[in-house]
Motif scaffolding. Structure first.
Motif, PDB file in Angstrom:
ATOM      1  N   LYS A 184       4.845  -4.929   0.843  1.00 50.44           N
ATOM      2  CA  LYS A 184       4.461  -5.057   2.249  1.00 50.44           C
ATOM      3  C   LYS A 184       5.729  -5.385   3.004  1.00 50.44           C
ATOM      4  O   LYS A 184       6.287  -6.461   2.855  1.00 50.44           O
ATOM      5  N   ASP A 210       4.192  -7.592   8.779  1.00 50.29           N
ATOM      6  CA  ASP A 210       2.809  -7.163   8.608  1.00 50.29           C
ATOM      7  C   ASP A 210       2.159  -7.964   7.479  1.00 50.29           C
ATOM      8  O   ASP A 210       2.620  -7.952   6.353  1.00 50.29           O
ATOM      9  N   HIS A 269      -1.153  -7.640   6.624  1.00 54.95           N
ATOM     10  CA  HIS A 269      -2.373  -6.974   6.170  1.00 54.95           C
ATOM     11  C   HIS A 269      -2.119  -6.351   4.807  1.00 54.95           C
ATOM     12  O   HIS A 269      -1.645  -5.225   4.714  1.00 54.95           O
ATOM     13  N   ASP A 270      -2.447  -7.080   3.749  1.00 53.26           N
ATOM     14  CA  ASP A 270      -2.061  -6.637   2.409  1.00 53.26           C
ATOM     15  C   ASP A 270      -3.191  -6.096   1.551  1.00 53.26           C
ATOM     16  O   ASP A 270      -2.974  -5.726   0.407  1.00 53.26           O
ATOM     17  N   ALA A 273      -2.446  -2.503   0.210  1.00 52.64           N
ATOM     18  CA  ALA A 273      -1.370  -2.503  -0.784  1.00 52.64           C
ATOM     19  C   ALA A 273      -1.865  -3.053  -2.120  1.00 52.64           C
ATOM     20  O   ALA A 273      -1.511  -2.536  -3.182  1.00 52.64           O
ATOM     21  N   TYR A 310       4.222  -5.918  -7.714  1.00 49.98           N
ATOM     22  CA  TYR A 310       3.775  -6.136  -6.337  1.00 49.98           C
ATOM     23  C   TYR A 310       4.557  -7.318  -5.780  1.00 49.98           C
ATOM     24  O   TYR A 310       4.495  -8.417  -6.312  1.00 49.98           O
ATOM     25  N   ILE A 327       3.686 -10.093   0.645  1.00 60.16           N
ATOM     26  CA  ILE A 327       3.891  -9.820   2.070  1.00 60.16           C
ATOM     27  C   ILE A 327       5.239 -10.332   2.557  1.00 60.16           C
ATOM     28  O   ILE A 327       5.918 -11.093   1.876  1.00 60.16           O
ATOM     29  N   SER A 368       4.145  -0.375   2.348  1.00 58.46           N
ATOM     30  CA  SER A 368       2.957  -0.441   3.183  1.00 58.46           C
ATOM     31  C   SER A 368       3.317  -1.158   4.469  1.00 58.46           C
ATOM     32  O   SER A 368       3.914  -2.238   4.445  1.00 58.46           O
ATOM     33  N   HIS A 369       2.935  -0.531   5.599  1.00 57.33           N
ATOM     34  CA  HIS A 369       3.227  -1.153   6.883  1.00 57.33           C
ATOM     35  C   HIS A 369       2.225  -0.688   7.934  1.00 57.33           C
ATOM     36  O   HIS A 369       1.990   0.506   8.071  1.00 57.33           O
ATOM     37  N   GLY A 425       0.243   3.623   5.762  1.00 56.17           N
ATOM     38  CA  GLY A 425      -0.008   2.886   6.989  1.00 56.17           C
ATOM     39  C   GLY A 425      -0.453   3.820   8.093  1.00 56.17           C
ATOM     40  O   GLY A 425      -0.690   4.998   7.864  1.00 56.17           O
TER      41      GLY A 425
END
Length: 134
Positions: A11, A15, A17-18, A21, A37, A40, A62-63, A93
């Protein structure tokens, strides 16, 4: 023994919002990938450093908060500067089509939007790293 495809999922930026992801990371792991992983709030430098240290074949960024045109290119730039432009970079995203085209021109391999089935991501990565037929 066949080597697992190793993917770093990150992430990027502020951002938080995970969920997506985490879903992708779990789906890749369940499909037999080795997944790192990072969590964030990762900077481009943190992501590139981790990817190189972990010797991954791909990075999944991921964004969702709109800074993709700054953050994604920075990851690509850092990878090239560190001699690791060979690492495949994909993204996910809410990214407008004109921005996708610009990111592809900079070296992003693939961008997946909201609603993409995890199997589509799995199939894409498998196709990119498939062993040549003998």
């Amino acid at each position: 023994m066949e080597r697992k495809i190793k993917v770093l999922v990150a992430k990027i930026g502020l951002d938080g919002h995970d969920r997506g992801a985490k879903v992708v990371a779990r789906a890749l792991r369940d499909a037999g990938f080795e997944v790192i992983y990072t969590g964030i709030h990762q900077t481009p430098d943190m992501i590139v450093t981790a990817a190189i240290q972990e010797d991954v074949q791909a990075i999944g960024l991921s964004h969702l908060s709109g800074a993709h045109m700054t953050l994604f290119p920075k990851v690509l730039e850092l990878l090239k500067a560190k001699g690791r432009g060979d690492i495949l970079v994909i993204g996910g995203g809410i990214i407008p089509e004109p921005d996708k085209e610009k990111l592809y021109a900079l070296g992003m391999a693939k961008i997946f939007g909201p609603g993409t089935l995890t199997q589509e991501i799995i199939d894409y990565l498998n196709s990119k790293f498939a062993e040549p037929k003998k």
